[in-house]
Design a protein around this motif. Structure first.
Motif, PDB file in Angstrom:
ATOM      1  N   GLU A  14      25.729 -16.459  18.820  1.00 19.59           N
ATOM      2  CA  GLU A  14      24.400 -16.715  18.750  1.00 19.59           C
ATOM      3  C   GLU A  14      23.821 -15.822  17.769  1.00 19.59           C
ATOM      4  N   PRO A  15      22.655 -16.561  16.895  1.00 18.84           N
ATOM      5  CA  PRO A  15      22.229 -15.683  15.979  1.00 18.84           C
ATOM      6  C   PRO A  15      21.391 -14.380  16.664  1.00 18.84           C
ATOM      7  N   ASP A  16      21.319 -13.298  15.847  1.00 23.60           N
ATOM      8  CA  ASP A  16      20.550 -12.351  16.228  1.00 23.60           C
ATOM      9  C   ASP A  16      19.048 -12.598  16.372  1.00 23.60           C
ATOM     10  N   ALA A  17      18.337 -11.795  17.027  1.00 24.96           N
ATOM     11  CA  ALA A  17      16.695 -11.840  16.997  1.00 24.96           C
ATOM     12  C   ALA A  17      16.325 -12.279  15.760  1.00 24.96           C
ATOM     13  N   LEU A  23      14.904 -19.166  12.138  1.00 26.14           N
ATOM     14  CA  LEU A  23      14.934 -20.482  12.674  1.00 26.14           C
ATOM     15  C   LEU A  23      13.964 -21.000  12.980  1.00 26.14           C
ATOM     16  N   LEU A  24      13.132 -20.339  14.102  1.00 27.17           N
ATOM     17  CA  LEU A  24      11.811 -20.976  14.650  1.00 27.17           C
ATOM     18  C   LEU A  24      10.849 -21.200  13.479  1.00 27.17           C
ATOM     19  N   LEU A  25      10.643 -20.008  12.752  1.00 28.31           N
ATOM     20  CA  LEU A  25       9.670 -20.310  11.418  1.00 28.31           C
ATOM     21  C   LEU A  25       9.985 -21.563  10.714  1.00 28.31           C
ATOM     22  N   HIS A  26      11.216 -21.627  10.316  1.00 30.07           N
ATOM     23  CA  HIS A  26      11.623 -22.532   9.501  1.00 30.07           C
ATOM     24  C   HIS A  26      11.323 -24.231   9.958  1.00 30.07           C
ATOM     25  N   TRP A 113      10.030 -13.485   5.925  1.00 32.23           N
ATOM     26  CA  TRP A 113      10.938 -13.063   6.959  1.00 32.23           C
ATOM     27  C   TRP A 113      12.397 -13.141   6.437  1.00 32.23           C
ATOM     28  N   SER A 114      12.572 -14.124   5.673  1.00 30.42           N
ATOM     29  CA  SER A 114      13.993 -14.234   5.439  1.00 30.42           C
ATOM     30  C   SER A 114      14.422 -13.327   4.176  1.00 30.42           C
ATOM     31  N   SER A 122      16.112  -4.293  12.231  1.00 31.65           N
ATOM     32  CA  SER A 122      16.381  -3.584  13.690  1.00 31.65           C
ATOM     33  C   SER A 122      15.539  -4.243  14.772  1.00 31.65           C
ATOM     34  N   ALA A 123      15.902  -3.998  15.890  1.00 26.84           N
ATOM     35  CA  ALA A 123      15.015  -4.489  17.062  1.00 26.84           C
ATOM     36  C   ALA A 123      13.524  -3.909  16.697  1.00 26.84           C
ATOM     37  N   GLN A 124      13.388  -2.801  16.163  1.00 26.12           N
ATOM     38  CA  GLN A 124      12.107  -2.044  15.954  1.00 26.12           C
ATOM     39  C   GLN A 124      11.496  -2.689  15.128  1.00 26.12           C
ATOM     40  N   ALA A 125      11.843  -3.269  14.165  1.00 30.03           N
ATOM     41  CA  ALA A 125      11.373  -4.082  13.022  1.00 30.03           C
ATOM     42  C   ALA A 125      10.748  -5.372  13.587  1.00 30.03           C
ATOM     43  N   LEU A 126      11.701  -6.114  14.368  1.00 33.88           N
ATOM     44  CA  LEU A 126      11.561  -7.294  14.841  1.00 33.88           C
ATOM     45  C   LEU A 126      10.153  -7.212  15.920  1.00 33.88           C
TER      46      LEU A 126
END
Length: 128
Positions: A14-17, A23-26, A113-114, A122-126
């Motif tokens: 599965e893709p990471d966060a 994917l959602l944005l696109h 985003w891309s 990282s999770a922090q950046a997300l």
């Protein structure tokens, strides 16, 4: 060397966060574009369906943001809300320019985003 099963090869991990958000944005960009095209073709049912799909994605993205993450997070929430508002206005007023504006804005966010370097994903950046 680790061996992979046929299932692992057929169904990659599965893709990471970061990948999920991308994917959602696109997908939101695609749905917004479809709404604009449907409006120009006077297919109001298809336009409504595409706008609803884009709005659901924007709602999910907005809900996932941690507002305490700082100014960038707050700006993203504003941009998602603004894009959603422009989609709704475009549909209600049958204004293709409002939908086109939302599509361009979402495309810019998706592009940015891309462009985030892998080492900053990282999770922090997300959270921002």
């Amino acid at each position: 060397m680790k061996r992979t099963s046929p299932e692992e090869r057929a169904f990659p991990s599965e893709p990471d966060a970061h990948g999920k958000v991308s994917l959602l944005l696109h997908t939101a960009v695609h749905r917004s574009h479809l709404a604009g095209r449907a409006l120009s073709e006077e297919d109001h049912a298809q336009c409504s369906e595409a706008i609803m799909a884009a709005l659901q994605i924007l709602d999910a993205l907005n809900s996932a943001i941690d507002p305490s993450a700082g100014e960038l997070a707050q700006r993203l929430q504003y941009l998602y809300s603004y894009a959603g508002l422009r989609l709704i206005e475009g549909h209600e007023q049958k204004d293709p320019e409002s939908i086109a504006e939302a599509t361009r804005l979402l495309a810019q966010i998706a592009s940015g985003w891309s462009a985030i370097p892998k080492e900053q994903r990282s999770a922090q950046a997300l959270a921002a």
